[in-house]
Design a protein around this motif. Structure first.
Motif, PDB file in Angstrom:
ATOM      1  N   ASN A 169     -19.580 -36.852  20.580  1.00  0.00           N
ATOM      2  CA  ASN A 169     -20.383 -35.793  21.193  1.00  0.00           C
ATOM      3  C   ASN A 169     -21.716 -36.322  21.710  1.00  0.00           C
ATOM      4  OD1 ASN A 169     -18.513 -33.827  20.852  1.00  0.00           O
ATOM      5  ND2 ASN A 169     -19.381 -33.028  18.933  1.00  0.00           N
ATOM      6  N   LYS A 172     -23.314 -40.793  26.210  1.00  0.00           N
ATOM      7  CA  LYS A 172     -23.174 -40.977  27.658  1.00  0.00           C
ATOM      8  C   LYS A 172     -22.275 -42.191  27.868  1.00  0.00           C
ATOM      9  CE  LYS A 172     -27.684 -40.887  28.168  1.00  0.00           C
ATOM     10  NZ  LYS A 172     -28.945 -41.319  28.791  1.00  0.00           N
ATOM     11  N   ASN A 179     -10.280 -39.482  38.057  1.00  0.00           N
ATOM     12  CA  ASN A 179     -10.324 -38.181  37.383  1.00  0.00           C
ATOM     13  C   ASN A 179      -9.605 -38.139  36.030  1.00  0.00           C
ATOM     14  OD1 ASN A 179      -7.821 -38.316  38.580  1.00  0.00           O
ATOM     15  ND2 ASN A 179      -7.731 -36.125  39.033  1.00  0.00           N
ATOM     16  N   LEU A 182     -12.115 -39.522  33.552  1.00  0.00           N
ATOM     17  CA  LEU A 182     -13.172 -38.521  33.418  1.00  0.00           C
ATOM     18  C   LEU A 182     -12.707 -37.393  32.486  1.00  0.00           C
ATOM     19  CD1 LEU A 182     -16.006 -37.915  34.551  1.00  0.00           C
ATOM     20  CD2 LEU A 182     -14.915 -36.596  36.365  1.00  0.00           C
ATOM     21  N   SER A 183     -11.543 -36.821  32.768  1.00  0.00           N
ATOM     22  CA  SER A 183     -11.034 -35.715  31.938  1.00  0.00           C
ATOM     23  C   SER A 183     -10.749 -36.178  30.523  1.00  0.00           C
ATOM     24  CB  SER A 183      -9.734 -35.149  32.479  1.00  0.00           C
ATOM     25  OG  SER A 183      -9.820 -34.927  33.820  1.00  0.00           O
ATOM     26  N   SER A 184     -10.182 -37.387  30.380  1.00  0.00           N
ATOM     27  CA  SER A 184      -9.841 -37.864  29.038  1.00  0.00           C
ATOM     28  C   SER A 184     -11.080 -37.882  28.146  1.00  0.00           C
ATOM     29  CB  SER A 184      -9.260 -39.278  29.089  1.00  0.00           C
ATOM     30  OG  SER A 184      -8.039 -39.282  29.767  1.00  0.00           O
ATOM     31  N   GLN A 186     -14.058 -36.469  28.669  1.00  0.00           N
ATOM     32  CA  GLN A 186     -14.672 -35.144  28.522  1.00  0.00           C
ATOM     33  C   GLN A 186     -13.926 -34.388  27.429  1.00  0.00           C
ATOM     34  OE1 GLN A 186     -14.413 -33.773  32.565  1.00  0.00           O
ATOM     35  NE2 GLN A 186     -16.568 -34.242  32.990  1.00  0.00           N
ATOM     36  N   THR A 187     -12.605 -34.514  27.431  1.00  0.00           N
ATOM     37  CA  THR A 187     -11.779 -33.848  26.428  1.00  0.00           C
ATOM     38  C   THR A 187     -12.160 -34.295  25.020  1.00  0.00           C
ATOM     39  OG1 THR A 187      -9.974 -33.754  28.006  1.00  0.00           O
ATOM     40  CG2 THR A 187      -9.372 -33.465  25.710  1.00  0.00           C
ATOM     41  N   GLY A 189     -15.077 -35.102  24.123  1.00  0.00           N
ATOM     42  CA  GLY A 189     -16.426 -34.631  23.801  1.00  0.00           C
ATOM     43  C   GLY A 189     -17.553 -35.518  24.303  1.00  0.00           C
ATOM     44  N   ASN A 191     -20.036 -37.420  27.091  1.00  0.00           N
ATOM     45  CA  ASN A 191     -20.634 -37.091  28.368  1.00  0.00           C
ATOM     46  C   ASN A 191     -20.209 -38.211  29.327  1.00  0.00           C
ATOM     47  OD1 ASN A 191     -22.327 -36.554  30.485  1.00  0.00           O
ATOM     48  ND2 ASN A 191     -24.230 -36.764  29.316  1.00  0.00           N
ATOM     49  N   ALA A 192     -19.053 -38.010  29.983  1.00  0.00           N
ATOM     50  CA  ALA A 192     -18.448 -39.076  30.785  1.00  0.00           C
ATOM     51  C   ALA A 192     -19.117 -39.214  32.146  1.00  0.00           C
ATOM     52  CB  ALA A 192     -16.953 -38.812  30.950  1.00  0.00           C
TER      53      ALA A 192
END
Ligand code: TK8
Length: 338
Positions: A169, A172, A179, A182-184, A186-187, A189, A191-192
């Motif tokens: 969490n 950075k 993408n 990025l999604s992985s 972010q999923t 937690g 800050n990608a």
């Protein structure tokens, strides 16, 4: 000159003539090939680029010259890809992940935990699935010649040891410009933050980002241990590199010239995979010696992360198409059963 010496000289020159005779007999013109890559010369990527260059020289009797240019001196992956498409640069090797914006099927290789060992990687990438994905590049102005190993990716950061998902969490975390990555993250937690690899070291140094993920080899060769205290062994994805050629330029080559490049790409691939694996097997001890604190996730936490990450599977399947997704799963099943 003694008789013996004369004979020896004659024999030696015959040998040289024979070696280059096959190259001479072929339809090969003098060619200069700029071969760009992102890591430095001392990396696994740099060593294999040198093998590629030497092999092209050997197979072409010295007519085709590869100038291997590392450390993103010709630009980061994305920029080189555009230069290849436009015909301003001949060749490169780079991450398949940075090609997803051009050929969406490449996202297949970003699937977390798709490949679980190097045997699966080699069979899948060198087999029909790998070929199919690589062939998709042709419509976009690129020709894929061989997959090299980047490797299984692991997390590093300068903030704290990651022992559970919640530790991510607010970190950075630099990710590749893609993408799925990025999604992985972010999923998970984090800050990608998408960023080119060439900017990464200084971003870590100035704390513009706290962490990144890459294979052991890169963490070592790019000296990330100088600016990253913690490493977590996650092996979250197996990343390939791919050797690509500008299609505009490739189409102007003779069959013999094309064969020199494909053969050299495969010889360097075999060297590169072995070299990368040798280095990776010693890298953990090496990175510890450099002062990194390394932890492995507990099996329970690894499962939690894995379950979270499998949520991006639907996204990837949509990107690459359900047919390719299902074929890949079937192929892996076959490999695992063999
Ligand atoms: C090097 C990159 C690198 C990749 C990344 O140009 O961007 O993190 O792993 O190997 O392609």
């Amino acid at each position: 000159m003694t008789f013996l010496r004369r004979t020896f000289v004659a024999m030696a020159s015959t040998a040289v003539l024979c070696a280059s005779f096959s190259a001479l007999a072929q339809d090969i013109k003098p060619r200069l090939i700029r071969f760009g890559y992102g890591l430095n010369e001392q990396s696994n990527q740099g060593r294999a680029a040198k093998v590629f260059a030497d092999e092209v020289a050997r197979l072409s009797g010295g007519k085709m010259k590869v100038r291997a240019i590392g450390a993103a001196a010709l630009g980061p992956d994305n920029q080189m890809q555009q230069a290849l498409i436009g015909g301003a640069q001949e060749m490169m090797v780079g991450s398949t992940a940075t090609l997803v914006g051009i050929t969406k099927e490449m996202a297949l290789w970003d699937t977390p935990f798709l490949i679980s060992n190097t045997k699966e990687a080699d069979i899948l990438l060198d087999g029909p699935i790998g070929e199919k994905v690589s062939a998709k590049l042709q419509d976009k102005g690129l020709v894929g010649l061989a997959y090299w190993e980047n490797g299984f990716r692991n997390l590093t950061n300068s903030k704290r040891a990651i022992t559970k998902m919640e530790d991510m969490n607010g970190i950075k975390l630099r990710v590749m410009q893609n993408n799925v990555f990025l999604s992985s993250f972010q999923t998970l937690g984090a800050n990608a933050i998408p960023m080119a690899f060439s900017e990464l070291f200084s971003a870590l140094e100035t704390k513009t980002v706290d962490g990144q993920e890459n294979p052991f080899n890169t963490i070592l060769s790019s000296k990330f241990y100088e600016v990253q205290k913690y490493m977590t062994v996650t092996n979250h994805v197996y990343s390939p590199w791919i050797v690509t050629v500008s299609k505009k330029w490739w189409d102007g080559l003779s069959k013999d010239e094309q064969k020199v490049l494909s053969d050299a790409a495969k010889t360097s691939r075999d060297f590169e995979r072995k070299d990368t694996r040798d280095e990776a097997s010693k890298a953990m001890a090496n990175l510890k010696a450099k002062g990194m604190e390394i932890n492995e996730l507990s099996p329970a936490e690894a499962t939690r992360m894995r379950d979270k990450l499998t949520k991006v599977y639907a996204l990837i399947a949509a990107d690459v198409g359900m047919d390719l997704w299902n074929e890949t799963q079937a192929e892996l099943k076959k490999i695992r059963a063999a």
